[in-house]
Design a protein around this motif. Structure first.
Motif, PDB file in Angstrom:
ATOM      1  N   SER A  20       3.984  55.926 -15.301  1.00  0.00           N
ATOM      2  CA  SER A  20       2.952  56.903 -15.638  1.00  0.00           C
ATOM      3  C   SER A  20       1.556  56.304 -15.477  1.00  0.00           C
ATOM      4  N   LYS A  21       1.326  55.095 -15.867  1.00  0.00           N
ATOM      5  CA  LYS A  21       0.032  54.439 -15.715  1.00  0.00           C
ATOM      6  C   LYS A  21      -0.333  54.257 -14.248  1.00  0.00           C
ATOM      7  N   LYS A  22       0.624  53.900 -13.474  1.00  0.00           N
ATOM      8  CA  LYS A  22       0.374  53.696 -12.037  1.00  0.00           C
ATOM      9  C   LYS A  22       0.005  55.011 -11.365  1.00  0.00           C
ATOM     10  N   LYS A  23       0.788  56.033 -11.721  1.00  0.00           N
ATOM     11  CA  LYS A  23       0.532  57.354 -11.139  1.00  0.00           C
ATOM     12  C   LYS A  23      -0.847  57.840 -11.548  1.00  0.00           C
ATOM     13  N   TYR A  24      -1.178  57.566 -12.767  1.00  0.00           N
ATOM     14  CA  TYR A  24      -2.469  58.000 -13.302  1.00  0.00           C
ATOM     15  C   TYR A  24      -3.616  57.326 -12.564  1.00  0.00           C
ATOM     16  N   GLU A  26      -3.473  56.215  -9.575  1.00  0.00           N
ATOM     17  CA  GLU A  26      -3.537  56.793  -8.225  1.00  0.00           C
ATOM     18  C   GLU A  26      -4.250  58.132  -8.259  1.00  0.00           C
ATOM     19  N   LEU A  27      -3.862  58.905  -9.250  1.00  0.00           N
ATOM     20  CA  LEU A  27      -4.471  60.224  -9.365  1.00  0.00           C
ATOM     21  C   LEU A  27      -5.988  60.107  -9.642  1.00  0.00           C
ATOM     22  N   GLU A  28      -6.241  59.105 -10.507  1.00  0.00           N
ATOM     23  CA  GLU A  28      -7.652  58.898 -10.819  1.00  0.00           C
ATOM     24  C   GLU A  28      -8.432  58.479  -9.575  1.00  0.00           C
ATOM     25  N   GLN A  31      -8.787  61.462  -7.419  1.00  0.00           N
ATOM     26  CA  GLN A  31      -9.811  62.368  -7.980  1.00  0.00           C
ATOM     27  C   GLN A  31     -11.212  61.864  -7.663  1.00  0.00           C
TER      28      GLN A  31
END
Length: 284
Positions: A20-24, A26-28, A31
């Motif tokens: 979840s942190k990694k995905k976040y 990436e998403l960040e 964004q």
């Protein structure tokens, strides 16, 4: 077994938390990238809007200028048409003016020819008079003054002092003058009597006016007796009012006592010709 299950659950939870942190992240990152793209696009959009506004203003200016150019072009076309008409009219007027100038020049040339002819005749007349009368006598002067031929006769060769009786010497001279005048039918003679300023005191006449006129009349009558037509003769008295030199000595008074015979074209005919030509010139 129980311990093993707990360990498995812990491991699974830890694994889920890591993903979840990694995905976040990436998403960040995505964004942020998207925001950067949006900012860039916004800047470009604003720039395009500015350029569009500038272009529209420029387009309006060009349209206004085009309208002015079209109006100017239309005015020039109309002016060209008007100028063409004026030029055609001007050319016609210029042609008429040139024709008028040619006619005036021709008339002026004819006038000049007439004056030149008169000058030639005058010269011939002077030559004839000097040949007939002679030029060696100091009391007889033959010359041209303002285009008029004149013979100036001293009082000594024509009259006695205070008299208007013609001497025999004067009759001889006048006979030669009459010969020349008779040979020039288009000329006439005017006789001028001149006196000095000494008052006339003989009693037979009133004054120097009378004396100068009587002397002129006596010469006119003699010329008539010599065959000159009286219609071509004029008698004039000038008394002492047109002296050649001051009347301050006996010698000068002798010079002023004289008779002038002016031989000139018939005045009426000559000036009629000039007047007709000038009126003709003014009417052009």
């Amino acid at each position: 077994m129980k311990k093993l299950l707990i360990l498995a659950l812990c491991s699974s939870f830890a694994f889920t938390s890591c993903v979840s942190k990694k995905k976040y992240a990436e998403l960040e990152a995505q964004q942020k990238e998207t925001q950067d793209l949006l900012n860039t696009a916004t800047v470009k959009l604003n720039s395009c809007l500015t350029e569009k506004a500038t272009a529209m203003t420029r387009a309006q200016e060009l349209e206004a200028r085009l309208a002015d150019l079209k109006k100017t072009n239309a005015d020039l076309i109309q002016s060209s048409k008007d100028l063409t008409m004026l030029t055609a009219k001007g050319a016609t007027n210029l042609e008429k003016s040139l024709e008028s100038l040619k006619e005036k020049d021709l008339k002026i040339t004819r006038l000049q020819d007439a004056l030149n002819k008169k000058d030639s005749v005058t010269l011939a007349l002077v030559t004839s008079l000097k040949k007939e009368v002679g030029i060696n006598d100091p009391d007889i002067q033959i010359d041209v003054e303002k285009g008029v031929v004149y013979i100036s006769l001293s009082d000594k060769v024509i009259f006695k002092s205070g008299s208007y009786q013609i001497s025999s010497r004067a009759k001889e001279i006048l006979g030669k003058v009459a010969t020349v005048i008779n040979g020039k039918p288009n000329f006439e003679a005017m006789v001028e009597g001149h006196t000095d300023n000494v008052p006339y005191s003989n009693g037979l006449l009133l004054d120097n006016w009378d004396l100068s006129v009587k002397r002129a009349t006596a010469i006119v009558r003699e010329l008539q007796n010599l065959g000159v037509s009286p219609s071509r003769l004029v008698a004039a008295g000038r008394a002492d009012y047109v002296p050649l030199v001051p009347n301050d000595s006996a010698e000068n008074r002798s010079i002023n006592r004289r008779t002038r015979i002016l031989v000139l074209p018939k005045i009426d005919q000559f000036y009629d010709m000039i007047e007709k030509e000038m009126k003709s010139l003014e009417g052009q």
